[in-house]
Design an enzyme around this catalytic site. Structure first.
Site, short mmCIF file in Angstrom:
data_model
loop_
_atom_site.label_atom_id
_atom_site.label_comp_id
_atom_site.label_asym_id
_atom_site.label_seq_id
_atom_site.Cartn_x
_atom_site.Cartn_y
_atom_site.Cartn_z
N ARG A 121 23.30 -4.93 19.87
CA ARG A 121 22.48 -5.37 19.21
C ARG A 121 23.21 -6.12 18.50
NH1 ARG A 121 20.03 -3.36 22.30
NH2 ARG A 121 18.13 -1.94 22.38
N ASN B 75 4.36 2.82 3.49
CA ASN B 75 6.36 3.48 4.30
C ASN B 75 7.28 3.23 3.23
OD1 ASN B 75 8.05 3.92 6.11
ND2 ASN B 75 7.60 1.42 6.85
N LYS C 177 3.49 -8.81 16.08
CA LYS C 177 3.79 -9.89 16.16
C LYS C 177 4.08 -11.32 17.28
CE LYS C 177 6.02 -7.66 12.95
NZ LYS C 177 6.24 -7.83 12.03
N PHE D 238 5.62 -9.47 4.52
CA PHE D 238 5.99 -8.18 5.22
C PHE D 238 4.94 -7.12 5.30
CE2 PHE D 238 10.11 -9.97 4.09
CZ PHE D 238 10.81 -10.42 3.03
N ASN E 28 0.98 -1.06 -0.21
CA ASN E 28 -0.24 -0.46 -0.05
C ASN E 28 1.62 0.61 -0.09
OD1 ASN E 28 0.72 0.79 2.67
ND2 ASN E 28 -1.44 0.18 3.36
N SER F 91 9.75 -10.47 14.57
CA SER F 91 10.81 -9.52 14.89
C SER F 91 11.60 -9.96 16.44
CB SER F 91 10.20 -8.00 14.42
OG SER F 91 11.29 -7.77 16.09
N ASN G 177 15.27 4.13 13.59
CA ASN G 177 16.98 3.49 13.46
C ASN G 177 18.00 3.79 13.52
OD1 ASN G 177 13.80 0.56 11.74
ND2 ASN G 177 15.07 0.86 14.28
N ASN H 191 18.53 -6.53 13.30
CA ASN H 191 18.84 -5.56 13.20
C ASN H 191 18.98 -5.36 11.94
OD1 ASN H 191 18.51 -5.78 16.48
ND2 ASN H 191 18.24 -3.37 15.95
N ASP I 210 -3.97 -2.75 -0.05
CA ASP I 210 -4.21 -2.42 1.62
C ASP I 210 -4.77 -3.91 1.73
OD1 ASP I 210 -4.01 -0.68 3.50
OD2 ASP I 210 -4.69 -2.57 3.92
N LEU I 211 -3.57 -4.49 2.93
CA LEU I 211 -4.43 -6.03 3.16
C LEU I 211 -6.08 -5.36 3.79
CD1 LEU I 211 -1.27 -7.87 4.70
CD2 LEU I 211 -2.39 -8.30 2.04
N TYR J 179 3.64 -2.87 19.21
CA TYR J 179 3.76 -3.32 17.50
C TYR J 179 4.50 -4.96 18.29
CZ TYR J 179 8.16 -5.01 14.91
OH TYR J 179 8.81 -5.71 13.73
#
Ligand code: WQD
Length: 338
Positions: A230, A35, A152, A80, A32, A124, A198, A178, A58-59, A148
């Protein structure tokens, strides 16, 4: 063999699509563009010579997403398309629960309806929360510290329940640590819409003098130099992990969660030093207060990925910084990098 890649113009999605095409898969992308930029398709075509079929969808649009399965014989899905900014999820939980969970349920219902039961899910390391000690192992108890991360965990649980109800499903949830860096051609890289969230994009902005210094969130952690540690993994290693996971999913039935990391921890100051070496630029920084919700140390146990997928990371932090620097300074990236 046709693979649907949801979120395929995003950072991980686009790099994975390049390798899928180079492995001989036919890719259909659904995104969509919330981002990412549609010009990513040009980059994929430039690298592979193939322009994937693209649906700007868009889903949450069940009917139109279902039409993709009427038009194409899809053998598997790499999923994703999730929102992924931790801070934003705290400010807007309903946006994250609706987009990530309702969107994924729509996708799974459509897959079931069309008898497509092979899926790779983009999970993640954030699912390990703050109570587990690194190296983080897949069998550890999961706990999220933000909406978030909670989405997940919920989606991983939905996938487990789905397999328990119908063992014709084949599922791998990949827990990314990461991901950083860019494709070696510098044609693709991490270039989301809006302000970065990030570390590496901020370091790149300082190195290109678009930001006068980096704020290092915390210098008093219980780590070697006091800054956060990380497990940074090269985006192309991560993409290769998806190829291995897809081969596994197509050849087996079951449900697995698998870490994708290097198994090594690198501190913020060590990343800064590596980026200065790769770019030849000074990265000014200031030690600031800790960021809410951050853990001191997070890195993967990578035994399961090696055992089940035959995958391990091959690139180190210097490769990651070098490839990112090449991408950031490439002419047509430089002017529109953040
Ligand atoms: C890395 C380190 C910060 C910015 C998040 C998500 C995770 C995944 C990757 C989606 C930490 C420090 C950062 C800055 C800093 N995303 N830092 N100054 O928080 O480990 O993981 O992104 O899947 O799910 O949780 O990544 O890059 O934000 O931070 O000092 O300006 O850099 O404190 O130690 P993080 P990050």
């Amino acid at each position: 063999m046709k693979i649907l890649v949801t979120g395929g113009t995003g950072y991980v999605g686009s790099h994975t699509t390049v390798l899928l095409i180079q492995e001989g898969y036919e890719v259909v992308i659904l995104d969509n563009l919330c981002n990412s930029k549609v010009e990513v398709l040009d980059g994929i075509e430039k690298i592979t010579g193939v322009r994937p079929e693209f649906y700007n969808l868009d889903l949450l649009n069940y009917e139109d997403v279902n039409k993709i399965f009427d038009k194409h014989v899809i053998e598997g899905v790499v999923h994703f398309a999730n929102l992924k900014a931790v801070g934003e999820s705290v400010r807007m939980p309903l946006l994250y629960y609706n987009n990530n969970i309702t969107g994924t349920i729509n996708l799974l219902q459509i897959m079931k309806k069309n008898n497509v039961k092979n899926i790779i899910f983009s999970s993640s390391a954030t699912v390990y929360g703050i109570n587990n000690t690194s190296p983080l192992v897949e069998a550890m108890p999961l706990c999220a510290t933000n909406p978030y991360g909670t989405t997940k965990i919920i989606i991983e649980n939905i996938l487990q329940d789905l397999y328990a109800s119908d063992d014709a499903w084949s599922v791998v949830s990949l827990r990314y640590f990461n991901p950083i860096g860019a494709h070696e051609s510098a044609i693709l890289g991490e270039n989301p819409n809006g302000a970065p969230s990030n570390l590496l994009p901020y370091i790149a902005l300082v190195a290109t003098e678009k930001l006068d210094h980096l704020s290092v969130f915390g210098g008093d952690y219980d780590t070697a130099d006091g800054t956060g540690v990380r497990d940074y993994v090269h985006i192309m290693d991560l993409a290769r992990g998806h190829i291995k996971a897809l081969e596994y999913v197509l050849a087996n039935r079951g449900v697995e969660a698998i870490n994708l990391g290097t198994g090594n921890g690198t501190s913020v100051l060590e990343v800064i030093a590596a980026f200065e070496k790769a770019s030849g630029k000074k990265v000014e920084y200031k030690i600031c207060p800790r960021r809410e919700g951050d853990v001191a140390t997070s890195f993967a146990d990578v035994a399961k990925a090696k055992k089940i997928l035959g995958w391990e990371a091959t690139k180190d932090i210097n490769d990651m910084c070098m490839d990112l620097w090449k991408f950031v300074t490439k002419a047509d990236t430089a002017e529109n990098y953040y």
